[in-house]
Design an enzyme around this catalytic site. Sequence first.
Site, PDB file in Angstrom:
ATOM      1  N   CYS A  74      33.145  61.116  65.928  1.00 57.33           N
ATOM      2  CA  CYS A  74      32.559  60.823  64.614  1.00 57.33           C
ATOM      3  C   CYS A  74      31.226  60.119  64.840  1.00 57.33           C
ATOM      4  O   CYS A  74      31.188  58.999  65.369  1.00 57.33           O
ATOM      5  CB  CYS A  74      33.500  59.911  63.833  1.00 57.33           C
ATOM      6  SG  CYS A  74      32.817  59.384  62.246  1.00 57.33           S
ATOM      7  N   CYS A 184      26.954  65.413  62.470  1.00 56.78           N
ATOM      8  CA  CYS A 184      28.217  64.995  61.853  1.00 56.78           C
ATOM      9  C   CYS A 184      29.230  66.046  62.280  1.00 56.78           C
ATOM     10  O   CYS A 184      28.961  67.255  62.169  1.00 56.78           O
ATOM     11  CB  CYS A 184      28.089  64.962  60.335  1.00 56.78           C
ATOM     12  SG  CYS A 184      29.681  64.807  59.485  1.00 56.78           S
TER      13      CYS A 184
HETATM   14  N1  DGL Z   1      32.593  63.420  60.889  1.00 60.38           N
HETATM   15  C1  DGL Z   1      31.877  62.218  60.748  1.00 60.38           C
HETATM   16  C2  DGL Z   1      30.595  62.143  61.508  1.00 60.38           C
HETATM   17  O1  DGL Z   1      30.481  62.791  62.528  1.00 60.38           O
HETATM   18  C3  DGL Z   1      31.992  61.400  59.527  1.00 60.38           C
HETATM   19  C4  DGL Z   1      31.627  61.975  58.222  1.00 60.38           C
HETATM   20  C5  DGL Z   1      31.961  60.981  57.133  1.00 60.38           C
HETATM   21  O2  DGL Z   1      33.101  60.521  57.102  1.00 60.38           O
HETATM   22  O3  DGL Z   1      31.088  60.698  56.310  1.00 60.38           O
HETATM   23  O4  DGL Z   1      29.705  61.412  61.158  1.00 60.38           O
END
Ligand code: DGL
Length: 263
Positions: A74, A184
């Site tokens: 993440c 993301c």
């Molecule tokens: N999948 C996440 C990232 O890589 C988080 C997205 C989120 O929860 O806003 O930032």
Amino acid sequence: MIKENSIGVFDSGVGGLTVLKEMVKLLGNEDYIYFGDNLHAPYGERSNSDIKSLSFKIADFLVLNKCKMLVIACNTIVASAFEDIKKRYNIPIIEVVSNGVKAAVSVTKNNNIAVMATPFTVSTDVYSRTIKSINANASVTEIPCKTLCAMIESVWGNSDEHYDALKEYVSEIPQNVDTLVLGCTHYPIVINDIKKCFDKNIVDPAYETAILSKEVLEQNNLLNSKGTKGNIIFYTSGDTEVFKFLGENILGFSLENIEHIKL
Ligand code: DGL
């Protein structure tokens, strides 16, 4: 630390499954514990202290369950809490941002790079800073994509509304950019739609993250040597049925062990 222990992979939701997918391809005999905090996603619109405290709870849970390595799948958690997480535990910690940067810097021909990421990630400049620390001549445009993560978490489908939002974000990429980083882990889930709007290089950090994970396990003598397929346990703070539906679409195999957990 014991070689037979699991690798912990975590995200605010299902986005980290794009990283898990590459890891399973490369390290298929490892056991994994995946944690998706779907109840509190999207993290990208939360405060720094919120993101930190949620991610400490997840990482504590994974370490309590004896994970031998953590993979922060993440970008938003990396932008907020990577340094603190590294200090908090005595096991190898892998993260996605530096791996996306490595790939982007090696692929760009003209040093013009764009990054699509959550508002929080963009607010920290983590991509610009990391890219420029490797290539001082790079020009980096970071685009905050406020609505994308929530749209992907709530099932993307073929909705015009979703596609229009995506097109709007992609239209902010300057013409001279030859490389787009998906900053993301949710965005690779809709990479086919992104490719319809942007036809140059697209970097998904997942593959490099999996390669680095393998190298780090090797260096620490932590590779699982069993000759059979590994087991994966999924924990979600959200709805297990939604997680199963989204997860099976992303991973391409059926998910057996999904547990609901309160965070
Ligand atoms: N999948 C996440 C990232 O890589 C988080 C997205 C989120 O929860 O806003 O930032």
